[in-house]
Design a protein around this motif. Structure first.
Motif, PDB file in Angstrom:
ATOM      1  N   THR A  29       0.553   5.943  -6.345  1.00  0.00           N
ATOM      2  CA  THR A  29       0.257   7.197  -5.665  1.00  0.00           C
ATOM      3  C   THR A  29       0.753   8.323  -6.568  1.00  0.00           C
ATOM      4  O   THR A  29       1.876   8.287  -7.060  1.00  0.00           O
ATOM      5  CB  THR A  29       0.885   7.246  -4.259  1.00  0.00           C
ATOM      6  OG1 THR A  29       0.453   8.436  -3.588  1.00  0.00           O
ATOM      7  CG2 THR A  29       2.398   7.188  -4.279  1.00  0.00           C
ATOM      8  N   GLN A  39       0.858  -1.187   0.000  1.00  0.00           N
ATOM      9  CA  GLN A  39       0.000   0.000   0.000  1.00  0.00           C
ATOM     10  C   GLN A  39       0.887   1.227   0.000  1.00  0.00           C
ATOM     11  O   GLN A  39       1.576   1.496   0.985  1.00  0.00           O
ATOM     12  CB  GLN A  39      -0.904  -0.012   1.242  1.00  0.00           C
ATOM     13  CG  GLN A  39      -1.835   1.183   1.355  1.00  0.00           C
ATOM     14  CD  GLN A  39      -3.041   1.047   0.473  1.00  0.00           C
ATOM     15  OE1 GLN A  39      -3.509  -0.050   0.200  1.00  0.00           O
ATOM     16  NE2 GLN A  39      -3.556   2.175   0.013  1.00  0.00           N
ATOM     17  N   PHE A  62       4.747   3.721  -8.019  1.00  0.00           N
ATOM     18  CA  PHE A  62       4.347   2.397  -7.560  1.00  0.00           C
ATOM     19  C   PHE A  62       5.466   1.773  -6.730  1.00  0.00           C
ATOM     20  O   PHE A  62       6.634   1.846  -7.116  1.00  0.00           O
ATOM     21  CB  PHE A  62       4.067   1.481  -8.741  1.00  0.00           C
ATOM     22  CG  PHE A  62       2.962   1.943  -9.640  1.00  0.00           C
ATOM     23  CD1 PHE A  62       3.215   2.846 -10.672  1.00  0.00           C
ATOM     24  CD2 PHE A  62       1.669   1.475  -9.474  1.00  0.00           C
ATOM     25  CE1 PHE A  62       2.198   3.278 -11.510  1.00  0.00           C
ATOM     26  CE2 PHE A  62       0.648   1.887 -10.302  1.00  0.00           C
ATOM     27  CZ  PHE A  62       0.906   2.799 -11.323  1.00  0.00           C
ATOM     28  N   TRP A 108       3.006  -5.863  -6.555  1.00  0.00           N
ATOM     29  CA  TRP A 108       2.865  -4.438  -6.848  1.00  0.00           C
ATOM     30  C   TRP A 108       1.760  -3.831  -6.015  1.00  0.00           C
ATOM     31  O   TRP A 108       0.706  -4.445  -5.799  1.00  0.00           O
ATOM     32  CB  TRP A 108       2.542  -4.233  -8.330  1.00  0.00           C
ATOM     33  CG  TRP A 108       3.681  -4.604  -9.225  1.00  0.00           C
ATOM     34  CD1 TRP A 108       4.021  -5.857  -9.657  1.00  0.00           C
ATOM     35  CD2 TRP A 108       4.646  -3.713  -9.781  1.00  0.00           C
ATOM     36  NE1 TRP A 108       5.147  -5.796 -10.451  1.00  0.00           N
ATOM     37  CE2 TRP A 108       5.552  -4.489 -10.548  1.00  0.00           C
ATOM     38  CE3 TRP A 108       4.847  -2.325  -9.717  1.00  0.00           C
ATOM     39  CZ2 TRP A 108       6.625  -3.924 -11.228  1.00  0.00           C
ATOM     40  CZ3 TRP A 108       5.910  -1.772 -10.397  1.00  0.00           C
ATOM     41  CH2 TRP A 108       6.783  -2.570 -11.149  1.00  0.00           C
ATOM     42  N   GLN A 168      -0.781  -0.271  -5.427  1.00  0.00           N
ATOM     43  CA  GLN A 168      -1.464   0.685  -6.284  1.00  0.00           C
ATOM     44  C   GLN A 168      -0.589   1.938  -6.377  1.00  0.00           C
ATOM     45  O   GLN A 168       0.299   2.145  -5.577  1.00  0.00           O
ATOM     46  CB  GLN A 168      -2.851   1.017  -5.725  1.00  0.00           C
ATOM     47  CG  GLN A 168      -2.915   2.173  -4.767  1.00  0.00           C
ATOM     48  CD  GLN A 168      -2.179   1.962  -3.466  1.00  0.00           C
ATOM     49  OE1 GLN A 168      -1.729   0.885  -3.159  1.00  0.00           O
ATOM     50  NE2 GLN A 168      -2.037   3.038  -2.711  1.00  0.00           N
TER      51      GLN A 168
END
Length: 128
Positions: free
Chosen positions: A122, A4, A94, A118, A120
């Motif tokens: 930002t 995250q 990522f 991987w 998500q």
């Protein structure tokens, strides 16, 4: 491994941002961690990576001396400190990971195909 990423935002050229990536699911120190970015219409680009132990790093020439990758294995996090940001740094960033196991001191890989996990993206936007 679940990842995250956070910390993106809008910043003026010359400013700084610190991205973070929180990991969960497995023994964090077994995994090399990397940051990649992708701007609209461009291919994904390697930025920086760090070995499982944190003792070895790898940087793209475009960010060397401006960005610093670090990790805190006790908190299962990896950070990307970005200084002297430029408009061309604008992209989705990522975090990614691959299993390195006992090779936790080896210089981490820069190739995106090596990364199995991987997070998500930002978004980082640098205004001129």
């Amino acid at each position: 491994v679940q990842l995250q990423a956070s910390g993106g935002g809008l910043v003026q050229a010359g400013g700084s941002l610190r991205l973070s990536c929180a990991a969960s699911g497995r023994t964090f120190s077994w995994y090399a961690m990397g940051w990649f970015r992708q701007a609209p219409g461009k291919e994904r680009e390697f930025i920086a990576a760090i070995s499982g132990s944190g003792d070895a790093t790898n940087y793209a020439d475009s960010v060397k001396d401006r960005f610093t990758i670090s990790r805190d294995n006790a908190r299962n996090t990896v950070h990307l400190q970005m200084n002297t940001l430029k408009p061309e740094d604008t992209a989705a960033y990522f975090c990614a990971a691959y299993y390195s196991g006992a090779d936790h001191d080896r210089r981490p890989d820069w190739r995106s195909d090596e990364y199995a996990y991987w997070g998500q993206g930002t978004q980082v936007t640098v205004s001129s």
